[in-house]
Design an enzyme around this catalytic site. Structure first.
Site, PDB file in Angstrom:
ATOM      1  N   GLN A 131       0.837  -1.207   0.000  1.00  0.00           N
ATOM      2  CA  GLN A 131       0.000   0.000   0.000  1.00  0.00           C
ATOM      3  C   GLN A 131       0.870   1.256   0.000  1.00  0.00           C
ATOM      4  O   GLN A 131       1.584   1.501   0.972  1.00  0.00           O
ATOM      5  CB  GLN A 131      -0.868  -0.016   1.269  1.00  0.00           C
ATOM      6  CG  GLN A 131      -1.720   1.212   1.483  1.00  0.00           C
ATOM      7  CD  GLN A 131      -2.490   1.126   2.796  1.00  0.00           C
ATOM      8  OE1 GLN A 131      -2.020   0.528   3.762  1.00  0.00           O
ATOM      9  NE2 GLN A 131      -3.662   1.722   2.842  1.00  0.00           N
ATOM     10  N   GLY A 132       0.790   2.048  -1.062  1.00  0.00           N
ATOM     11  CA  GLY A 132       1.613   3.259  -1.152  1.00  0.00           C
ATOM     12  C   GLY A 132       0.801   4.515  -0.926  1.00  0.00           C
ATOM     13  O   GLY A 132       0.448   5.224  -1.868  1.00  0.00           O
ATOM     14  N   TYR A 133       0.517   4.795   0.333  1.00  0.00           N
ATOM     15  CA  TYR A 133      -0.214   6.017   0.689  1.00  0.00           C
ATOM     16  C   TYR A 133       0.752   7.057   1.280  1.00  0.00           C
ATOM     17  O   TYR A 133       0.913   8.142   0.763  1.00  0.00           O
ATOM     18  CB  TYR A 133      -1.283   5.712   1.752  1.00  0.00           C
ATOM     19  CG  TYR A 133      -2.604   5.167   1.264  1.00  0.00           C
ATOM     20  CD1 TYR A 133      -2.688   4.400   0.120  1.00  0.00           C
ATOM     21  CD2 TYR A 133      -3.778   5.401   1.985  1.00  0.00           C
ATOM     22  CE1 TYR A 133      -3.907   3.878  -0.302  1.00  0.00           C
ATOM     23  CE2 TYR A 133      -4.998   4.894   1.571  1.00  0.00           C
ATOM     24  CZ  TYR A 133      -5.062   4.129   0.429  1.00  0.00           C
ATOM     25  OH  TYR A 133      -6.267   3.625   0.025  1.00  0.00           O
ATOM     26  N   SER A 134       1.389   6.691   2.419  1.00  0.00           N
ATOM     27  CA  SER A 134       2.123   7.679   3.215  1.00  0.00           C
ATOM     28  C   SER A 134       3.354   8.217   2.492  1.00  0.00           C
ATOM     29  O   SER A 134       4.034   7.492   1.770  1.00  0.00           O
ATOM     30  CB  SER A 134       2.579   7.062   4.536  1.00  0.00           C
ATOM     31  OG  SER A 134       1.477   6.524   5.228  1.00  0.00           O
ATOM     32  N   SER A 166       4.686  -1.027   4.039  1.00  0.00           N
ATOM     33  CA  SER A 166       4.870  -2.381   4.580  1.00  0.00           C
ATOM     34  C   SER A 166       4.995  -3.381   3.446  1.00  0.00           C
ATOM     35  O   SER A 166       4.265  -3.294   2.450  1.00  0.00           O
ATOM     36  CB  SER A 166       3.670  -2.775   5.452  1.00  0.00           C
ATOM     37  OG  SER A 166       3.547  -1.902   6.545  1.00  0.00           O
ATOM     38  N   GLU A 249      -9.312  -1.088   5.980  1.00  0.00           N
ATOM     39  CA  GLU A 249      -8.168  -1.241   6.873  1.00  0.00           C
ATOM     40  C   GLU A 249      -8.597  -1.089   8.330  1.00  0.00           C
ATOM     41  O   GLU A 249      -8.048  -1.713   9.225  1.00  0.00           O
ATOM     42  CB  GLU A 249      -7.116  -0.187   6.522  1.00  0.00           C
ATOM     43  CG  GLU A 249      -5.804  -0.397   7.212  1.00  0.00           C
ATOM     44  CD  GLU A 249      -4.711   0.524   6.693  1.00  0.00           C
ATOM     45  OE1 GLU A 249      -4.982   1.318   5.776  1.00  0.00           O
ATOM     46  OE2 GLU A 249      -3.596   0.442   7.215  1.00  0.00           O
ATOM     47  N   SER A 370      -3.946   7.223  13.274  1.00  0.00           N
ATOM     48  CA  SER A 370      -3.453   7.272  14.656  1.00  0.00           C
ATOM     49  C   SER A 370      -4.616   7.496  15.633  1.00  0.00           C
ATOM     50  O   SER A 370      -5.705   7.911  15.230  1.00  0.00           O
ATOM     51  CB  SER A 370      -2.440   8.407  14.805  1.00  0.00           C
ATOM     52  OG  SER A 370      -3.122   9.648  14.716  1.00  0.00           O
ATOM     53  N   ASN A 371      -4.354   7.223  16.906  1.00  0.00           N
ATOM     54  CA  ASN A 371      -5.415   7.418  17.909  1.00  0.00           C
ATOM     55  C   ASN A 371      -5.957   8.841  17.899  1.00  0.00           C
ATOM     56  O   ASN A 371      -7.155   9.065  18.048  1.00  0.00           O
ATOM     57  CB  ASN A 371      -4.864   7.093  19.306  1.00  0.00           C
ATOM     58  CG  ASN A 371      -5.015   5.620  19.635  1.00  0.00           C
ATOM     59  OD1 ASN A 371      -5.297   4.811  18.746  1.00  0.00           O
ATOM     60  ND2 ASN A 371      -4.833   5.279  20.896  1.00  0.00           N
TER      61      ASN A 371
HETATM   62  C1  LIG Z   1       4.020  -0.392  11.361  1.00  0.00           C
HETATM   63  C2  LIG Z   1       3.519   0.606  10.372  1.00  0.00           C
HETATM   64  C3  LIG Z   1       3.170   0.174   9.111  1.00  0.00           C
HETATM   65  C4  LIG Z   1       2.734   1.093   8.153  1.00  0.00           C
HETATM   66  N1  LIG Z   1       2.441   0.639   6.907  1.00  0.00           N
HETATM   67  C5  LIG Z   1       2.077   1.522   5.952  1.00  0.00           C
HETATM   68  C6  LIG Z   1       1.824   1.086   4.617  1.00  0.00           C
HETATM   69  O1  LIG Z   1       1.924  -0.106   4.306  1.00  0.00           O
HETATM   70  N2  LIG Z   1       1.512   2.002   3.688  1.00  0.00           N
HETATM   71  C7  LIG Z   1       1.388   3.315   3.989  1.00  0.00           C
HETATM   72  O2  LIG Z   1       1.066   4.093   3.093  1.00  0.00           O
HETATM   73  N3  LIG Z   1       1.617   3.779   5.241  1.00  0.00           N
HETATM   74  C8  LIG Z   1       1.965   2.902   6.225  1.00  0.00           C
HETATM   75  N4  LIG Z   1       2.210   3.348   7.500  1.00  0.00           N
HETATM   76  C9  LIG Z   1       2.181   4.780   7.763  1.00  0.00           C
HETATM   77  C10 LIG Z   1       1.012   5.237   8.625  1.00  0.00           C
HETATM   78  O3  LIG Z   1      -0.172   5.249   7.887  1.00  0.00           O
HETATM   79  C11 LIG Z   1       1.379   6.641   9.145  1.00  0.00           C
HETATM   80  O4  LIG Z   1       2.465   6.471  10.038  1.00  0.00           O
HETATM   81  C12 LIG Z   1       0.231   7.305   9.851  1.00  0.00           C
HETATM   82  O5  LIG Z   1      -0.764   7.661   8.939  1.00  0.00           O
HETATM   83  C13 LIG Z   1       0.697   8.582  10.602  1.00  0.00           C
HETATM   84  O6  LIG Z   1       1.384   9.424   9.732  1.00  0.00           O
HETATM   85  P1  LIG Z   1       2.843   9.980  10.098  1.00  0.00           P
HETATM   86  O7  LIG Z   1       3.695   8.830  10.505  1.00  0.00           O
HETATM   87  O8  LIG Z   1       3.289  10.831   8.942  1.00  0.00           O
HETATM   88  O9  LIG Z   1       2.647  10.880  11.375  1.00  0.00           O
HETATM   89  P2  LIG Z   1       2.063  12.362  11.416  1.00  0.00           P
HETATM   90  O10 LIG Z   1       0.839  12.439  10.564  1.00  0.00           O
HETATM   91  O11 LIG Z   1       3.166  13.327  11.142  1.00  0.00           O
HETATM   92  O12 LIG Z   1       1.622  12.470  12.924  1.00  0.00           O
HETATM   93  C14 LIG Z   1       2.554  12.684  13.983  1.00  0.00           C
HETATM   94  C15 LIG Z   1       1.765  12.798  15.278  1.00  0.00           C
HETATM   95  O13 LIG Z   1       0.886  13.940  15.212  1.00  0.00           O
HETATM   96  C16 LIG Z   1      -0.458  13.543  15.467  1.00  0.00           C
HETATM   97  N5  LIG Z   1      -1.374  14.314  14.608  1.00  0.00           N
HETATM   98  C17 LIG Z   1      -1.263  14.520  13.274  1.00  0.00           C
HETATM   99  N6  LIG Z   1      -2.305  15.259  12.833  1.00  0.00           N
HETATM  100  C18 LIG Z   1      -3.082  15.523  13.916  1.00  0.00           C
HETATM  101  C19 LIG Z   1      -4.305  16.238  14.102  1.00  0.00           C
HETATM  102  N7  LIG Z   1      -4.943  16.807  13.074  1.00  0.00           N
HETATM  103  N8  LIG Z   1      -4.828  16.288  15.353  1.00  0.00           N
HETATM  104  C20 LIG Z   1      -4.196  15.707  16.419  1.00  0.00           C
HETATM  105  N9  LIG Z   1      -3.023  15.014  16.282  1.00  0.00           N
HETATM  106  C21 LIG Z   1      -2.483  14.926  15.056  1.00  0.00           C
HETATM  107  C22 LIG Z   1      -0.519  12.056  15.094  1.00  0.00           C
HETATM  108  O14 LIG Z   1      -1.567  11.399  15.779  1.00  0.00           O
HETATM  109  C23 LIG Z   1       0.857  11.594  15.553  1.00  0.00           C
HETATM  110  O15 LIG Z   1       0.852  11.326  16.934  1.00  0.00           O
HETATM  111  C24 LIG Z   1       2.633   2.464   8.476  1.00  0.00           C
HETATM  112  C25 LIG Z   1       2.979   2.890   9.772  1.00  0.00           C
HETATM  113  C26 LIG Z   1       3.412   1.988  10.702  1.00  0.00           C
HETATM  114  C27 LIG Z   1       3.779   2.492  12.064  1.00  0.00           C
END
Ligand SMILES: Cc1cc2nc3c(=O)[nH]c(=O)nc-3n(C[C@H](O)[C@H](O)[C@H](O)COP(=O)(O)OP(=O)(O)OC[C@H]3O[C@@H](n4cnc5c(N)ncnc54)[C@H](O)[C@@H]3O)c2cc1C
Length: 392
Positions: A131-134, A166, A249, A370-371
């Site tokens: 999955q290529g989202y992030s 992943s 998901e 995220s939570n």
């Molecule tokens: C084990 C693992 C597997 C993953 N696999 C994939 C995958 O296969 N494909 C893929 O595309 N992605 C994947 N991800 C990425 C995952 O979707 C992102 O990590 C997630 O969406 C959070 O984005 P970020 O890491 O950029 O954190 P950020 O978005 O930068 O967030 C950082 C912190 O700020 C908080 N935050 C951000 N915005 C807000 C808001 N508006 N209000 C309050 N708090 C906020 C977040 O909750 C977090 O605590 C994976 C992540 C993990 C940990």
């Protein structure tokens, strides 16, 4: 919803258990209990073969409609299948994303040709998906996608960087969210492209995790190519498709996971009995709480599935509930292990299963929303509270 099991269901349970027991002998015996969360890099070649073995028995994509190669199993039988899969200690599924995310999205949005091209390969265990989202600046704020795609003759050409992908190294295909309209902003002008991973324009680098494993990767797209027809949904309307995958998901795909959690809790209870910590009144309460949470979680999952509305209030609380519960289970496991929890089995990073679970669970309150993001969704969509201020 009636989720009681009939005599026929129980016969089906015996069929599943019998097949798995036989299949997990011989060359596949090494896979028992391997390849789960935090252990994704284990036995990749053997687990690829296992996907095909499952397919040979008709045990992939069991919930998909029969016209797409699934078994069309009702919910109760899907539950039974996942319960028996976990009970048998069968390995973590290498094509989890193909089966639970890409496939159902393709069934919902794909053209007849796309369904014919892609779905049989998922059912047969022949093509693995990721999955290529992030991206570095598009995680929670997914609409900020910067990876670009432009049409050049009969192909899309893709440039940009994805992160945390992943299973990228083991995948044959990736569903990639790209900005196909260069003048667009936020969630407009995006396309949901299906991109082959094994090509010169794709560079994959592992990112080691706290578990010592590297289940996710940075993926660089430098002039990567895919055929013009490999876009799911209309070009420029990828957001709608991407959100449909996200809903999967946060809901359906977690059903099997419950059963693994049940095994982990059983292991913790057995350990507490063996090392005497089951006498500790506070630990006993936490163990009982964990069991209650597991039951609530199972009913939440079933309610979400039977609603078929991942954005129902039940669907919204499910992800935050299981992820938070599992993180706490990891902490409980470490407290039940006591001093043992601080010691690894061997150099450089040989963790016990519960240690790995404790560490990997930290990521579950991050991926799939995220939570904090889940709470925003619940506040705004379920409770109708005012929208939080957003960057424009
Ligand atoms: C084990 C693992 C597997 C993953 N696999 C994939 C995958 O296969 N494909 C893929 O595309 N992605 C994947 N991800 C990425 C995952 O979707 C992102 O990590 C997630 O969406 C959070 O984005 P970020 O890491 O950029 O954190 P950020 O978005 O930068 O967030 C950082 C912190 O700020 C908080 N935050 C951000 N915005 C807000 C808001 N508006 N209000 C309050 N708090 C906020 C977040 O909750 C977090 O605590 C994976 C992540 C993990 C940990």
């Amino acid at each position: 919803m009636d989720i009681r099991f009939s005599a026929e269901d129980e016969a089906f349970r015996r069929e599943v258990a019998g097949w798995l027991e036989a299949a997990l002998g011989g060359e596949f015996a090494v896979l028992r209990g391997r390849g789960g969360a935090g252990d994704e890099g284990a036995f990749v070649a053997e687990r690829r073969a296992w996907e095909k073995k499952l397919a040979s028995g008709g045990w992939t994509c069991v919930g998909w409609p029969t016209e797409y190669g699934g078994r069309g199993l009702p919910l109760s039988r899907q539950v039974i299948f996942h319960e028996e899969y976990a009970r048998a200690g069968a390995p973590g599924r290498l094509n989890h994303m193909g089966e639970t995310l890409f496939g159902p999205t393709c069934i919902a949005f794909g053209t007849p040709e796309q369904k014919r091209r892609f779905l049989p390969k998922v059912v047969a265990g022949e093509e693995i998906w990721c999955q290529g989202y992030s991206e570095p600046n598009a995680g929670s704020d997914l609409a900020n996608v910067q990876t670009r795609a432009r049409l050049e003759g009969s192909e899309w050409v893709i440039d940009g960087q994805k992160v945390w992908t992943s299973w990228a190294e083991w995948a044959d295909w990736c569903f990639v969210i790209c900005r196909s309209d260069p003048d667009s902003a936020r969630n407009r002008g995006l396309s949901y492209l299906l991109v082959p991973m094994r090509q010169p324009g794709v560079t994959i680098r592992p990112i080691p995790q706290i578990t010592g494993d590297a289940e996710f990767f940075e993926v660089f797209y430098d002039g990567a190519r895919t055929a013009r027809e490999n876009v799911l949904g209309a070009p420029g309307e990828g957001w709608k498709v991407a959100m449909a995958t996200l809903a999967l998901e946060r809901g359906v795909s977690t059903l099997g996971q419950q059963m693994l959690f049940r095994n982990e809790l059983a292991e913790i209870i057995a350990l507490a009995r063996a090392n005497g910590r089951a006498q500790d009144p506070l630990l006993r309460q936490r163990i009982a709480d964990a069991w209650i949470g597991l039951e609530i979680q199972r009913w939440n999952a079933l309610r979400t599935l039977s609603d078929e509305a991942a954005l129902s209030p039940a669907g919204m609380i499910h992800k935050i509930y299981w992820a938070t519960w599992h993180r706490k289970l990891g902490e409980l496991a470490m407290d039940v292990m006591g001093d043992e929890a601080e010691i690894i089995d061997g150099f450089p990073y040989q963790l016990k299963r519960l240690q790995r679970m404790f560490l990997f669970a930290r990521s579950e309150t991050i991926y799939g929303g995220s939570n904090q993001i889940q709470r925003n969704q619940i506040a705004e969509r379920a409770l109708g509270l005012p929208r939080e201020a957003r960057a424009t």
